[in-house]
Scaffold this active site. Structure first.
Site, PDB file in Angstrom:
ATOM      1  N   TYR A 137       0.873  -1.178   0.000  1.00 38.77           N
ATOM      2  CA  TYR A 137       0.000   0.000   0.000  1.00 38.77           C
ATOM      3  C   TYR A 137       0.908   1.225   0.000  1.00 38.77           C
ATOM      4  O   TYR A 137       2.084   1.131  -0.379  1.00 38.77           O
ATOM      5  CB  TYR A 137      -0.899  -0.131   1.255  1.00 38.77           C
ATOM      6  N   ARG A 190      -5.728  10.195 -11.215  1.00 40.01           N
ATOM      7  CA  ARG A 190      -5.096  10.926 -10.094  1.00 40.01           C
ATOM      8  C   ARG A 190      -4.624   9.883  -9.105  1.00 40.01           C
ATOM      9  O   ARG A 190      -5.315   9.561  -8.162  1.00 40.01           O
ATOM     10  CB  ARG A 190      -6.130  11.894  -9.493  1.00 40.01           C
ATOM     11  N   LYS A 208      -5.402  -1.645  -2.608  1.00 40.01           N
ATOM     12  CA  LYS A 208      -6.572  -1.419  -1.742  1.00 40.01           C
ATOM     13  C   LYS A 208      -7.238  -2.761  -1.430  1.00 40.01           C
ATOM     14  O   LYS A 208      -7.689  -3.005  -0.310  1.00 40.01           O
ATOM     15  CB  LYS A 208      -7.581  -0.493  -2.437  1.00 40.01           C
ATOM     16  N   GLU A 279     -11.822   4.812  -6.779  1.00 39.55           N
ATOM     17  CA  GLU A 279     -10.547   5.195  -6.176  1.00 39.55           C
ATOM     18  C   GLU A 279      -9.690   5.987  -7.153  1.00 39.55           C
ATOM     19  O   GLU A 279      -9.531   5.590  -8.311  1.00 39.55           O
ATOM     20  CB  GLU A 279      -9.810   3.899  -5.781  1.00 39.55           C
ATOM     21  N   ASP A 280      -9.171   7.081  -6.685  1.00 40.72           N
ATOM     22  CA  ASP A 280      -8.172   7.878  -7.415  1.00 40.72           C
ATOM     23  C   ASP A 280      -8.636   8.307  -8.809  1.00 40.72           C
ATOM     24  O   ASP A 280      -7.889   8.187  -9.793  1.00 40.72           O
ATOM     25  CB  ASP A 280      -6.824   7.134  -7.437  1.00 40.72           C
ATOM     26  N   ASP A 302     -13.870   6.468  -2.192  1.00 38.72           N
ATOM     27  CA  ASP A 302     -13.004   6.399  -1.016  1.00 38.72           C
ATOM     28  C   ASP A 302     -12.276   7.716  -0.762  1.00 38.72           C
ATOM     29  O   ASP A 302     -12.107   8.127   0.386  1.00 38.72           O
ATOM     30  CB  ASP A 302     -12.001   5.262  -1.246  1.00 38.72           C
ATOM     31  N   ASP A 303     -11.832   8.376  -1.829  1.00 34.88           N
ATOM     32  CA  ASP A 303     -11.051   9.611  -1.644  1.00 34.88           C
ATOM     33  C   ASP A 303     -11.909  10.735  -1.079  1.00 34.88           C
ATOM     34  O   ASP A 303     -11.434  11.548  -0.289  1.00 34.88           O
ATOM     35  CB  ASP A 303     -10.411  10.034  -2.973  1.00 34.88           C
ATOM     36  N   ASN A 448      -0.252  11.716  -0.098  1.00 38.36           N
ATOM     37  CA  ASN A 448       0.517  10.497  -0.363  1.00 38.36           C
ATOM     38  C   ASN A 448       1.158  10.565  -1.745  1.00 38.36           C
ATOM     39  O   ASN A 448       0.676  11.311  -2.583  1.00 38.36           O
ATOM     40  CB  ASN A 448      -0.418   9.274  -0.330  1.00 38.36           C
ATOM     41  N   ASN A 493      -5.065   7.774   7.437  1.00 35.52           N
ATOM     42  CA  ASN A 493      -5.249   7.224   6.092  1.00 35.52           C
ATOM     43  C   ASN A 493      -6.609   6.551   6.026  1.00 35.52           C
ATOM     44  O   ASN A 493      -7.038   5.919   7.002  1.00 35.52           O
ATOM     45  CB  ASN A 493      -4.139   6.205   5.801  1.00 35.52           C
TER      46      ASN A 493
HETATM   47  N1  LIG Z   1      -4.432  10.255   3.708  1.00 35.67           N
HETATM   48  C1  LIG Z   1      -5.431   9.816   2.985  1.00 35.67           C
HETATM   49  O1  LIG Z   1      -6.180   8.915   3.401  1.00 35.67           O
HETATM   50  C2  LIG Z   1      -5.695  10.400   1.647  1.00 35.67           C
HETATM   51  C3  LIG Z   1      -4.794  11.247   1.051  1.00 35.67           C
HETATM   52  N2  LIG Z   1      -5.062  11.760  -0.177  1.00 35.67           N
HETATM   53  C4  LIG Z   1      -4.017  12.590  -0.786  1.00 35.67           C
HETATM   54  O2  LIG Z   1      -4.485  13.906  -0.913  1.00 35.67           O
HETATM   55  C5  LIG Z   1      -3.861  14.514  -2.015  1.00 35.67           C
HETATM   56  C6  LIG Z   1      -4.912  15.236  -2.832  1.00 35.67           C
HETATM   57  O3  LIG Z   1      -5.899  14.349  -3.310  1.00 35.67           O
HETATM   58  P1  LIG Z   1      -7.165  14.922  -4.105  1.00 35.67           P
HETATM   59  O4  LIG Z   1      -7.853  15.944  -3.302  1.00 35.67           O
HETATM   60  O5  LIG Z   1      -7.956  13.775  -4.552  1.00 35.67           O
HETATM   61  O6  LIG Z   1      -6.422  15.596  -5.339  1.00 35.67           O
HETATM   62  P2  LIG Z   1      -6.961  16.700  -6.304  1.00 35.67           P
HETATM   63  O7  LIG Z   1      -6.046  16.679  -7.470  1.00 35.67           O
HETATM   64  O8  LIG Z   1      -8.413  16.514  -6.513  1.00 35.67           O
HETATM   65  O9  LIG Z   1      -6.747  18.069  -5.503  1.00 35.67           O
HETATM   66  C7  LIG Z   1      -5.508  18.640  -5.213  1.00 35.67           C
HETATM   67  C8  LIG Z   1      -5.772  20.048  -4.661  1.00 35.67           C
HETATM   68  O10 LIG Z   1      -4.559  20.561  -4.164  1.00 35.67           O
HETATM   69  C9  LIG Z   1      -4.452  21.915  -4.572  1.00 35.67           C
HETATM   70  N3  LIG Z   1      -3.043  22.294  -4.635  1.00 35.67           N
HETATM   71  C10 LIG Z   1      -2.097  21.884  -5.495  1.00 35.67           C
HETATM   72  N4  LIG Z   1      -0.924  22.497  -5.223  1.00 35.67           N
HETATM   73  C11 LIG Z   1      -1.147  23.302  -4.151  1.00 35.67           C
HETATM   74  C12 LIG Z   1      -0.342  24.192  -3.399  1.00 35.67           C
HETATM   75  N5  LIG Z   1       0.948  24.361  -3.669  1.00 35.67           N
HETATM   76  N6  LIG Z   1      -0.908  24.859  -2.379  1.00 35.67           N
HETATM   77  C13 LIG Z   1      -2.205  24.678  -2.072  1.00 35.67           C
HETATM   78  N7  LIG Z   1      -3.022  23.846  -2.740  1.00 35.67           N
HETATM   79  C14 LIG Z   1      -2.495  23.158  -3.772  1.00 35.67           C
HETATM   80  C15 LIG Z   1      -5.117  21.972  -5.913  1.00 35.67           C
HETATM   81  O11 LIG Z   1      -5.514  23.287  -6.222  1.00 35.67           O
HETATM   82  C16 LIG Z   1      -6.305  21.040  -5.675  1.00 35.67           C
HETATM   83  O12 LIG Z   1      -7.338  21.787  -5.103  1.00 35.67           O
HETATM   84  C17 LIG Z   1      -3.129  13.402  -2.768  1.00 35.67           C
HETATM   85  O13 LIG Z   1      -1.760  13.503  -2.468  1.00 35.67           O
HETATM   86  C18 LIG Z   1      -3.684  12.130  -2.181  1.00 35.67           C
HETATM   87  O14 LIG Z   1      -2.737  11.108  -2.141  1.00 35.67           O
HETATM   88  C19 LIG Z   1      -6.223  11.505  -0.845  1.00 35.67           C
HETATM   89  C20 LIG Z   1      -7.151  10.654  -0.302  1.00 35.67           C
HETATM   90  C21 LIG Z   1      -6.919  10.004   0.971  1.00 35.67           C
HETATM   91  C1  LIG Z   2      -4.938   6.976   0.518  1.00 40.59           C
HETATM   92  C2  LIG Z   2      -5.580   7.367  -0.727  1.00 40.59           C
HETATM   93  O1  LIG Z   2      -6.660   6.901  -1.030  1.00 40.59           O
HETATM   94  C3  LIG Z   2      -4.936   8.322  -1.590  1.00 40.59           C
HETATM   95  O2  LIG Z   2      -3.886   8.849  -1.239  1.00 40.59           O
HETATM   96  O3  LIG Z   2      -5.481   8.569  -2.665  1.00 40.59           O
HETATM   97 MG   LIG Z   3      -7.097   7.193  -3.063  1.00 40.03          MG
END
Ligand SMILES: NC(=O)C1=CN([C@@H]2O[C@H](COP(=O)(O)OP(=O)(O)OC[C@H]3O[C@@H](n4cnc5c(N)ncnc54)[C@H](O)[C@@H]3O)[C@@H](O)[C@H]2O)C=CC1
Ligand SMILES: CC(=O)C(=O)O
Ligand SMILES: [Mg+2]
Length: 610
Positions: A137, A190, A208, A279-280, A302-303, A448, A493
């Site tokens: 993962y 993504r 996953k 997912e993603d 999930d996201d 991540n 997470n």
């Molecule tokens: N810990 C967890 O369980 C999870 C973590 N994530 C992580 O969250 C991150 C984002 O995922 P999503 O929202 O789906 O992506 P997304 O692509 O939909 O959104 C990214 C956002 O970040 C903003 N952004 C980009 N560069 C920036 C900067 N320098 N300053 C401020 N904002 C900035 C963009 O404008 C956009 O609004 C990914 O790295 C993903 O791995 C996502 C889901 C679960």
């Molecule tokens: C953990 C997860 O779902 C993500 O980073 O997109």
């Molecule tokens: Mg995800």
């Protein structure tokens, strides 16, 4: 002092559980038989049934395996120990090499076992989940996706491409298992924080679903990873002669949606009760597909939804960490960085929670939340604001001199938030968190994989102070703060929720997955930790307790499904039985239905297919 007592009793409990697992693992009780429609070499080449040198002689006779294996029978326990010895040798031999090389070597040795013998693979995964989750993962799965075309040896899961339009209803029957319970699908647009990886994103559904097996005990024969290949806009991949996906730009608009519609219809036709986890997907399709299917199929994103539930549990834990009553959540000032599917999902659920607690409108509940994207603070002055972000845009008259597009540092300095939650890029602002209004400010660097985390754990404790609460999306080691003090690292997470959301929905035969079911999941996770733990900065349990967490979360989801009359029953367990279950009985029901890897006696039956 009590920290030591707590960790000692936790250790004793862990040792007790490990002994129990070992007893159960190699118990002499005979498991129920497993029907197989193959014989001879076909069985040895099928990882669902293969036992390598572990086939007893009588089974070798029954299945036509005599002579196809060396004569000595090796026990499951010996096989297990031999694998772990090889794994530890690899760890020793790769010491000092770059992290990426070490992680990929570990992934390769696990993947080879996965391809050959699933029973042994899932046993070592379950028993060593703390060490192996970072490989199957996040973070290693990100590296695997980036290098997928080079790492590809054997297919896993199903691939539906834009070229398959009109064929999906028949293609779905190419999958060899009769029953599928859990599907994870991506279009690769993504992948974690790594962007568009096209067909290479298949690694995410595989990872996953590995977590579904390990954490929720979903039978691996009933899981199905799906890649929906609608092209890629990643120029590097398009120009790579070895890229394995469609070498054309991504489909857009109705053309795109018609492919996803066709896939959903095909799945639903063959397995009407299968649960589909999206997912993603890039943000626009993540929201669009969720709205399109959530009232029609048993599915969730999930996201958006899993992440929101985990973040909310962490935010509530932060209030407890400050030694304040949960009702004080309504007073917490929270800055969310990243207005994507994850950030907006978190905001939406957190605002709903505040509104419910305070008995106020969602607009009023939004007052203490600040949303920042790559163009800075999001306000109502923003031109072309995304409709999903609009409800969280600040009124310019309401932000004390801050302006549209204000930088993160400006916002943090002015607002002095209790929590800074990154779902993209909070680096460089940590020092400003020292001025937070909270005695125990929280930093959630949730992006991540590790390379995309907004900051490391060491940076957070160094710059924001040793008193903070810290959580990250991918794992970091705890931080030594000197003088015997430890900075605890939480892993925030969605893996703490999605297995329970899937399992609770499955075991009740839920028609759909409602907001109430998701909220119940989040609340149960939030209440899992003791006051002592939260006050010590420990917001989430250790991943080694993941099956126990999933039993609780799954039961909460199941009870909500029953209460909302969304449950249709599962197998022999009808609605009436589900309705009669107490909270404890529901947890037992969920735990009892988790698959556990043991070698079952294989019984050959003619004229069927697996
Ligand atoms: N810990 C967890 O369980 C999870 C973590 N994530 C992580 O969250 C991150 C984002 O995922 P999503 O929202 O789906 O992506 P997304 O692509 O939909 O959104 C990214 C956002 O970040 C903003 N952004 C980009 N560069 C920036 C900067 N320098 N300053 C401020 N904002 C900035 C963009 O404008 C956009 O609004 C990914 O790295 C993903 O791995 C996502 C889901 C679960
Ligand atoms: C953990 C997860 O779902 C993500 O980073 O997109
Ligand atoms: Mg995800």
């Amino acid at each position: 002092m009590w920290r030591n007592i707590l960790s000692k009793s936790a250790n004793a409990a862990e040792v007790g559980k490990a002994n129990l697992r070992r007893e159960r693992r190699f118990s002499t009780a005979i498991p129920g038989p497993c029907i197989v429609h193959k014989r001879g070499a076909d069985i040895l080449h099928d990882p669902w049934f293969n036992k390598d040198t572990g086939f007893p002689m009588t089974e070798r006779d029954r299945l036509g395996l005599r002579g196809l294996l060396p004569p000595r029978v090796i026990s499951f326990e010996q096989q297990y120990d031999r694998f772990m010895d090889s794994y530890h040798s690899l760890e020793k031999n790769t010491q000092g090499q770059p992290d990426g090389i070490v992680s990929l070597s570990k992934w390769r040795i696990l993947n080879r076992l996965h391809d050959r013998n699933e029973t042994l693979y899932y046993r070592v995964l379950i028993d060593n989940i703390k060490d192996f989750a970072p490989i199957v993962y996040t973070p290693t799965v990100g590296l695997v996706c980036q290098n997928y075309s080079g790492l590809f040896r054997r297919p896993r899961g199903m691939y539906f491409s834009a070229k398959d339009k009109g064929e999906m209803m028949s293609m779905i029957y190419n999958w060899p298992a009769h029953q599928v319970d859990m599907i994870v699908i991506t279009d690769g647009s993504r992948i974690l924080g790594l962007g568009d990886l096209g067909v290479q994103g298949i690694g995410i559904p595989i990872g996953k679903l590995d977590m579904y097996v390990a954490a929720a005990g979903i039978n691996p024969q009933r899981t199905l990873p799906i890649m929906l290949d609608v092209g890629t806009n990643n120029q590097k991949l398009l120009q790579d002669p070895l890229y394995l996906g469609l070498r054309e730009p991504r489909l857009e608009g109705e053309e795109y949606l018609s492919i996803v519609d066709e896939f959903m219809e095909a799945v639903h036709t063959r397995w009407p009760k299968a649960i589909v986890q999206f997912e993603d997907f890039q943000m626009k399709w993540a929201f669009e597909t969720l709205q399109r299917y959530r009232k029609k199929f048993c599915m969730f994103n999930d996201d958006i939804q899993g992440t929101a539930g985990v973040a909310l549990a962490g935010l509530l834990g932060t209030v407890r960490a400050q030694g304040r009553p949960l009702s004080d959540f309504v007073k917490q000032k929270i800055v969310v960085v990243g207005a994507g599917s994850a950030g907006l999902g978190v905001l939406s659920m957190a605002v709903q929670a505040v509104s419910k607690m305070a008995g106020s409108s969602e607009t009023a509940a939004n007052r203490n939340f600040y949303l920042i994207d790559k163009d800075g603070l999001v306000t109502k002055d923003r031109k072309n604001i995304d409709s999903a972000a609009a409800p969280f845009a600040k009124d310019p008259g309401d932000i004390d001199g801050l302006r549209e597009g204000a930088s993160l540092i400006e916002v943090v300095k002015k607002v002095k938030p209790h929590v800074l939650l990154g779902l993209s890029g909070v680096g460089g602002v940590l020092k400003a968190m020292r001025e937070s209004d909270s005695a125990k400010p929280a930093i959630f660097a949730m992006s991540n994989p590790t390379s995309n985390a907004e900051c490391t754990a060491a940076e957070a404790f160094k710059h924001a102070g040793g008193h903070i609460v810290f959580a990250s999306g991918s794992p970091f080691e705890n931080v030594d703060l000197g003088n015997g003090r430890i900075g605890h690292v939480n892993q925030a997470n969605n893996m703490y929720l999605f297995p329970g959301i899937g399992l609770g929905s499955l075991l009740t035969g839920a028609r759909i997955i409602s907001d109430g079911m998701l909220q119940a999941a989040s609340e149960r996770l939030a209440s899992y930790m003791t006051d002592e733990e939260t006050q010590n900065g420990i917001l989430f349990p250790s991943i080694s307790r993941i099956r126990d967490v999933t039993s609780e979360v799954g039961a909460a989801v199941a009870q909500a499904a029953v209460a909302e009359e969304l449950a249709e029953g599962h197998g022999e367990v009808g609605i009436k039985e589900l309705m009669q279950m107490s909270k404890v009985e529901m947890v037992e029901y969920v735990a009892r239905n988790m698959w556990f890897p043991v070698y079952s006696p294989l019984v050959h039956e003619k004229n069927g297919s697996n």
